[in-house]
Design a protein around this motif. Structure first.
Motif, mmCIF file in Angstrom:
data_model
loop_
_atom_site.group_PDB
_atom_site.id
_atom_site.type_symbol
_atom_site.label_atom_id
_atom_site.label_comp_id
_atom_site.label_asym_id
_atom_site.label_seq_id
_atom_site.Cartn_x
_atom_site.Cartn_y
_atom_site.Cartn_z
ATOM 1 N N LEU A 154 16.385 23.914 -29.664
ATOM 2 C CA LEU A 154 16.194 23.847 -31.115
ATOM 3 C C LEU A 154 14.716 23.563 -31.352
ATOM 4 O O LEU A 154 14.303 22.408 -31.505
ATOM 5 N N LEU A 155 13.916 24.624 -31.381
ATOM 6 C CA LEU A 155 12.482 24.448 -31.216
ATOM 7 C C LEU A 155 11.800 23.732 -32.371
ATOM 8 O O LEU A 155 11.029 22.790 -32.152
ATOM 9 N N PHE A 156 12.014 24.142 -33.615
ATOM 10 C CA PHE A 156 11.275 23.515 -34.706
ATOM 11 C C PHE A 156 11.615 22.020 -34.838
ATOM 12 O O PHE A 156 10.706 21.197 -34.991
ATOM 13 N N PRO A 157 12.897 21.624 -34.781
ATOM 14 C CA PRO A 157 13.183 20.182 -34.777
ATOM 15 C C PRO A 157 12.556 19.471 -33.582
ATOM 16 O O PRO A 157 12.065 18.340 -33.705
ATOM 17 N N LEU A 158 12.560 20.129 -32.423
ATOM 18 C CA LEU A 158 11.959 19.527 -31.242
ATOM 19 C C LEU A 158 10.463 19.324 -31.438
ATOM 20 O O LEU A 158 9.910 18.262 -31.110
ATOM 21 N N PHE A 159 9.768 20.348 -31.978
ATOM 22 C CA PHE A 159 8.332 20.202 -32.250
ATOM 23 C C PHE A 159 8.082 18.996 -33.153
ATOM 24 O O PHE A 159 7.136 18.229 -32.942
ATOM 25 N N GLN A 160 8.911 18.846 -34.175
ATOM 26 C CA GLN A 160 8.715 17.756 -35.126
ATOM 27 C C GLN A 160 8.877 16.400 -34.455
ATOM 28 O O GLN A 160 8.056 15.491 -34.665
ATOM 29 N N LEU A 161 9.905 16.242 -33.649
ATOM 30 C CA LEU A 161 10.141 14.959 -32.998
ATOM 31 C C LEU A 161 9.076 14.668 -31.944
ATOM 32 O O LEU A 161 8.605 13.523 -31.823
ATOM 33 N N GLN A 162 8.687 15.671 -31.166
ATOM 34 C CA GLN A 162 7.605 15.461 -30.197
ATOM 35 C C GLN A 162 6.315 15.060 -30.904
ATOM 36 O O GLN A 162 5.591 14.163 -30.445
ATOM 37 N N SER A 163 6.032 15.710 -32.024
ATOM 38 C CA SER A 163 4.805 15.408 -32.776
ATOM 39 C C SER A 163 4.825 13.993 -33.323
ATOM 40 O O SER A 163 3.803 13.283 -33.297
ATOM 41 N N ASN A 164 5.976 13.572 -33.830
ATOM 42 C CA ASN A 164 6.084 12.212 -34.348
ATOM 43 C C ASN A 164 5.913 11.199 -33.238
ATOM 44 O O ASN A 164 5.282 10.141 -33.426
ATOM 45 N N TRP A 165 6.458 11.504 -32.076
ATOM 46 C CA TRP A 165 6.311 10.622 -30.910
ATOM 47 C C TRP A 165 4.840 10.510 -30.510
ATOM 48 O O TRP A 165 4.317 9.396 -30.327
ATOM 49 N N VAL A 166 4.148 11.636 -30.391
ATOM 50 C CA VAL A 166 2.733 11.622 -30.016
ATOM 51 C C VAL A 166 1.915 10.852 -31.046
ATOM 52 O O VAL A 166 1.066 10.013 -30.691
ATOM 53 N N ALA A 167 2.150 11.116 -32.330
ATOM 54 C CA ALA A 167 1.392 10.420 -33.376
ATOM 55 C C ALA A 167 1.611 8.917 -33.302
ATOM 56 O O ALA A 167 0.660 8.121 -33.449
ATOM 57 N N GLY A 168 2.876 8.498 -33.078
ATOM 58 C CA GLY A 168 3.178 7.073 -32.995
ATOM 59 C C GLY A 168 2.588 6.411 -31.769
ATOM 60 O O GLY A 168 2.133 5.262 -31.827
ATOM 61 N N VAL A 169 2.556 7.125 -30.653
ATOM 62 C CA VAL A 169 1.945 6.576 -29.444
ATOM 63 C C VAL A 169 0.440 6.412 -29.639
ATOM 64 O O VAL A 169 -0.159 5.390 -29.253
ATOM 65 N N LEU A 170 -0.214 7.395 -30.260
ATOM 66 C CA LEU A 170 -1.662 7.312 -30.468
ATOM 67 C C LEU A 170 -2.034 6.167 -31.396
ATOM 68 O O LEU A 170 -3.117 5.574 -31.271
ATOM 69 N N SER A 171 -1.166 5.833 -32.332
ATOM 70 C CA SER A 171 -1.475 4.735 -33.257
ATOM 71 C C SER A 171 -1.094 3.372 -32.685
ATOM 72 O O SER A 171 -1.495 2.345 -33.237
ATOM 73 N N GLY A 172 -0.307 3.369 -31.605
ATOM 74 C CA GLY A 172 0.157 2.103 -31.043
ATOM 75 C C GLY A 172 1.498 1.651 -31.596
ATOM 76 O O GLY A 172 2.033 0.624 -31.163
ATOM 77 N N ARG A 173 2.071 2.414 -32.515
ATOM 78 C CA ARG A 173 3.383 2.064 -33.064
ATOM 79 C C ARG A 173 4.479 2.207 -32.020
ATOM 80 O O ARG A 173 5.474 1.480 -32.033
ATOM 81 N N ILE A 174 4.304 3.149 -31.113
ATOM 82 C CA ILE A 174 5.273 3.395 -30.049
ATOM 83 C C ILE A 174 4.574 3.170 -28.712
ATOM 84 O O ILE A 174 3.439 3.609 -28.518
ATOM 85 N N LYS A 175 5.220 2.479 -27.800
ATOM 86 C CA LYS A 175 4.644 2.168 -26.502
ATOM 87 C C LYS A 175 5.213 3.085 -25.423
ATOM 88 O O LYS A 175 6.412 3.337 -25.378
ATOM 89 N N LEU A 176 4.324 3.576 -24.578
ATOM 90 C CA LEU A 176 4.743 4.335 -23.411
ATOM 91 C C LEU A 176 4.975 3.401 -22.228
ATOM 92 O O LEU A 176 4.405 2.313 -22.169
ATOM 93 N N PRO A 177 5.792 3.810 -21.268
ATOM 94 C CA PRO A 177 5.873 3.047 -20.019
ATOM 95 C C PRO A 177 4.520 3.057 -19.307
ATOM 96 O O PRO A 177 3.601 3.796 -19.692
ATOM 97 N N SER A 178 4.386 2.289 -18.248
ATOM 98 C CA SER A 178 3.151 2.285 -17.479
ATOM 99 C C SER A 178 2.960 3.625 -16.780
ATOM 100 O O SER A 178 3.905 4.423 -16.648
ATOM 101 N N GLN A 179 1.742 3.884 -16.315
ATOM 102 C CA GLN A 179 1.471 5.142 -15.622
ATOM 103 C C GLN A 179 2.383 5.302 -14.413
ATOM 104 O O GLN A 179 2.942 6.377 -14.173
ATOM 105 N N ASP A 180 2.548 4.229 -13.633
ATOM 106 C CA ASP A 180 3.402 4.299 -12.443
ATOM 107 C C ASP A 180 4.849 4.591 -12.828
ATOM 108 O O ASP A 180 5.529 5.377 -12.157
ATOM 109 N N GLU A 181 5.317 3.976 -13.884
ATOM 110 C CA GLU A 181 6.697 4.205 -14.325
ATOM 111 C C GLU A 181 6.889 5.645 -14.801
ATOM 112 O O GLU A 181 7.922 6.268 -14.526
ATOM 113 N N MET A 182 5.903 6.173 -15.506
ATOM 114 C CA MET A 182 6.004 7.561 -15.956
ATOM 115 C C MET A 182 5.983 8.519 -14.769
ATOM 116 O O MET A 182 6.753 9.494 -14.725
#
Length: 450
Positions: free
Chosen positions: A335-363
């Motif tokens: 489901l590409l367009f919904p997927l693009f939207q959710l991926q984009s929201n995730w990236v935007a939130g990670v860049l702002s610090g609202r969403i945290k990624l696991p550590s590099q080793d964990e990823m």
């Protein structure tokens, strides 16, 4: 929360929604688009032959889009649109759907472009896009944690006009339907017929009265073979399918199904794996595409191996570079367009610090585990980014990361029903379906956005 200056590469569906989500999060996106308008692959080019030499009809050929004239969507419009911008036909009331001029549930490509143009207008995205501007290099900036983006603009005239700017982050949305994958066929170098990849196919006229072999039976191969059958003497479709072990007839008197090609010969013969053969005038490669990021240097540490882009955490972030470079929209069969939207929201939130990624080793461990599981399931690398019926599981995971509601139940059911319908009604799946019972709930959910 920090605001970052972000380069977005591409103004197709993924790039547009990425720009919107980044700006909503407080970032400053700049979108680089080599074409003169938004739409990406949905921006139809009706004259690829003028951009490609005869020798390059198997390559990208300077052609921006992979659309052919008769293309219709292979998913119903209700489930393929963005989550908060319904892809609905015009109701005549001048609402968000007033872009529409093609009301069927499986509309043509022009309708999808109108939808994306309406999305860009409503959210005032055109001002973020630098049109006719191609990114040629993306390199790390040694003096900062950012990235140097080098680009050329056709608007600035002829000659060398390369310029460079530094960005805090780069979001890659350049699509994956521009670098054709060609079937490896024994004897093809001395075969005398014409070859073309579906990337350069637009209309069937040049195949009038000919014998044509089409390689591939995914939606594009299926539709193009039927398109050509309307003018050709014979069309023979070579399929990678365990169900096809010998030549089979179809409902069309001049179209046959075969197993894959064994070899071709100098007398123009095409020999299939069951031993059957035809003398053909042309071969059309509907064999998919290769991921290609020509602007990324070796210092990015991102590879493409048998169409696996890696290493990427959840198909988006390279662990060693996260969050400063990311990829939106690598998936196929989703489901590409919904997927693009959710991926984009995730990236935007990670860049702002609202969403945290696991550590590099964990990823990195997550990536390694995913690859081991694919290997254990005997799943080829080329299917790394293919979701199919599992698309909603991934999208639900993204929604959870973003604090977004999960994908609607009707949308999931409609997607699965569409996959089954294509398998059962290959000749008529865009005009016959069994999921009308899902439409009332879909339109009830759409009402809050219209």
């Amino acid at each position: 929360m920090p605001s970052r200056r972000v380069a977005v590469i591409g103004a197709g569906a993924a790039g547009l929604v990425a720009a919107r989500e980044l700006r909503r999060e407080g970032h400053a996106p700049v979108v680089f688009e080599r074409a003169a308008a938004v739409g990406g692959n949905w921006l139809y080019d009706d004259s690829p032959a003028s951009a490609a030499s005869a020798a390059d009809l198997l390559g990208a050929g300077g052609v921006h889009s992979s659309l052919y004239a008769s293309l219709r969507t292979n998913l119903p419009r209700e489930c393929m649109g963005f989550l908060d911008f319904p892809f609905v036909p015009d109701d005549g009331a001048g609402t968000m759907g007033s872009y529409s001029d093609d009301p069927p549930r499986f509309p043509g490509h022009k309708e999808v472009l109108r939808y994306l143009e309406a999305f860009a207008r409503l959210f005032d995205l055109h001002g973020l896009v630098r049109f006719e501007t191609e990114v040629v290099r993306v390199r790390r900036d040694d003096s900062s944690a950012g990235w140097k983006v080098s680009y050329c603009s056709r608007k600035l005239g002829h000659g060398s006009n390369e310029r460079e700017e530094v960005f805090d982050a780069v979001v890659v949305c350049n699509g994956h339907l521009a670098e054709p994958h060609i079937a490896n066929i024994a004897g093809i170098d001395t075969w005398p017929g014409k070859q073309i990849h579906s990337h350069n196919y637009r209309v069937p006229d040049s195949f009038h009265g000919q014998v044509v072999v089409v390689i591939g039976s995914a939606p594009s191969g299926h539709e193009i073979s039927r398109d050509i059958a309307g003018v050709a003497n014979e069309v023979h479709v070579a399929r990678r399918s365990p169900a096809i072990s010998e030549m089979q007839s179809t409902a069309r008197p001049n179209l046959w199904l075969h197993p894959m090609i064994e070899r071709v010969e100098e007398d123009s013969s095409v020999v299939f794996k069951d031993g059957s053969r035809v003398k053909a005038d042309a071969i059309v490669h509907c064999t998919g595409y290769k991921y290609n990021f020509p602007f990324l240097g070796d210092d990015a540490g991102i590879y493409v191996d048998d169409n696996r882009v890696g290493p990427l955490y959840q198909h988006v972030f390279p662990p060693h570079l996260a969050p400063h470079i990311s990829f939106i929209g690598l998936h196929i069969k989703a489901l590409l367009f919904p997927l693009f939207q959710l991926q984009s929201n995730w990236v935007a939130g990670v860049l702002s610090g609202r969403i945290k990624l696991p550590s590099q080793d964990e990823m990195m461990e997550h990536v390694a585990t995913f690859y081991r599981e694919m290997e254990a399931d005997v799943c080829p690398k080329r299917n790394t980014h293919s979701l199919g019926a599992c698309t909603y599981k991934y999208e639900d995971w993204l929604a959870e990361q973003c604090g977004h509601e999960k994908i609607e139940g009707w949308r999931k059911e409609m997607f699965i029903a569409a996959l089954k319908n294509f398998a059962l009604r290959r000749e008529s799946y865009q005009d016959e379906w069994d999921d009308d019972h899902l439409l009332p709930q879909a339109h009830q959910d759409f009402a809050k956005y219209l």
